[in-house]
Design an enzyme around this catalytic site. Structure first.
Site, PDB file in Angstrom:
ATOM      1  N   ASN A   1     -12.851  -3.162   2.305  1.00 51.78           N
ATOM      2  CA  ASN A   1     -13.508  -2.238   2.398  1.00 51.78           C
ATOM      3  C   ASN A   1     -15.271  -1.974   0.765  1.00 51.78           C
ATOM      4  O   ASN A   1     -14.194  -2.151   0.522  1.00 51.78           O
ATOM      5  CB  ASN A   1     -13.101  -0.794   2.419  1.00 51.78           C
ATOM      6  CG  ASN A   1     -12.347  -0.360   3.169  1.00 51.78           C
ATOM      7  OD1 ASN A   1     -12.675  -0.765   5.063  1.00 51.78           O
ATOM      8  ND2 ASN A   1     -10.662   0.158   3.345  1.00 51.78           N
TER       9      ASN A   1
ATOM     10  N   ASP B   1       0.708  -1.252  -0.235  1.00 54.76           N
ATOM     11  CA  ASP B   1      -0.195   0.234   0.559  1.00 54.76           C
ATOM     12  C   ASP B   1       0.915   1.295   0.078  1.00 54.76           C
ATOM     13  O   ASP B   1       1.264   1.195   0.591  1.00 54.76           O
ATOM     14  CB  ASP B   1      -0.698   0.151   0.938  1.00 54.76           C
ATOM     15  CG  ASP B   1      -1.968   1.211   1.606  1.00 54.76           C
ATOM     16  OD1 ASP B   1      -3.219   0.575   1.402  1.00 54.76           O
ATOM     17  OD2 ASP B   1      -1.725   2.148   1.305  1.00 54.76           O
TER      18      ASP B   1
ATOM     19  N   HIS C   1     -10.510  -5.235  -3.210  1.00 54.30           N
ATOM     20  CA  HIS C   1      -9.558  -5.841  -2.890  1.00 54.30           C
ATOM     21  C   HIS C   1      -9.597  -6.207  -1.027  1.00 54.30           C
ATOM     22  O   HIS C   1      -9.981  -5.483  -1.027  1.00 54.30           O
ATOM     23  CB  HIS C   1      -8.442  -4.226  -3.535  1.00 54.30           C
ATOM     24  CG  HIS C   1      -9.127  -3.327  -3.114  1.00 54.30           C
ATOM     25  ND1 HIS C   1      -9.501  -2.226  -3.010  1.00 54.30           N
ATOM     26  CD2 HIS C   1      -8.749  -2.737  -2.024  1.00 54.30           C
ATOM     27  CE1 HIS C   1      -9.703  -1.753  -2.789  1.00 54.30           C
ATOM     28  NE2 HIS C   1      -9.212  -1.243  -1.349  1.00 54.30           N
TER      29      HIS C   1
END
Ligand code: DGP
Length: 121
Positions: free
Chosen positions: A92, A34, A105
């Site tokens: 999410n 990330d 994801h």
């Protein structure tokens, strides 16, 4: 949730238009660090196919894609030596969960005690 935007940031990463720090890839997934890590290990695992949400992925993807995706998530965690002491998976989906990138994801967090399950409530 609307349809899939082929110019979302993860679609562009999959096409190689934007670089990423790759952790793992196979025919089903790409996993990369990330850009704004929230733990010592913060990896995103994304399917290669164009799916917006968890429902979109699990309803439209083939069984091989779904199985390949979740196998790869587990494999990445194992390769990063996270099975012990543990790690957290998080996805999410939609507005209430603050999904920023509309390509399905899973976040994989690890490398320190991760605290309570939900923040900001
Ligand atoms: P979310 O959709 O809220 O589950 O989170 C999206 C995540 O994607 C967020 O943690 C930041 C990350 N991200 C956004 N843009 C990029 C990028 O260009 N490269 C990488 N490696 N990560 C990104």
């Amino acid at each position: 949730m609307s349809g899939y935007d082929t110019n979302n940031i993860f679609a562009r990463i999959l096409r190689g238009e934007i670089p990423c720090a790759k952790v793992f890839e196979d025919e089903f997934v790409l996993a990369f660090n990330d850009v704004a890590p929230q733990a010592p290990v913060h990896v995103l695992v994304i399917p290669r196919g164009a799916y917006v949400s968890f429902a979109d992925f699990t309803l439209r993807a083939s069984s091989d894609e779904v199985c390949g995706f979740f196998r790869a998530v587990g494999l990445v965690a194992t390769q990063l030596n996270l099975d012990e002491p543990g790690y957290r998976l998080l996805s999410n989906i939609g507005q209430d969960a603050h999904q920023q990138v509309e390509h399905f994801h899973v976040h994989l967090f690890g490398g320190r005690p991760l605290g309570a399950m939900l923040a900001g409530s």
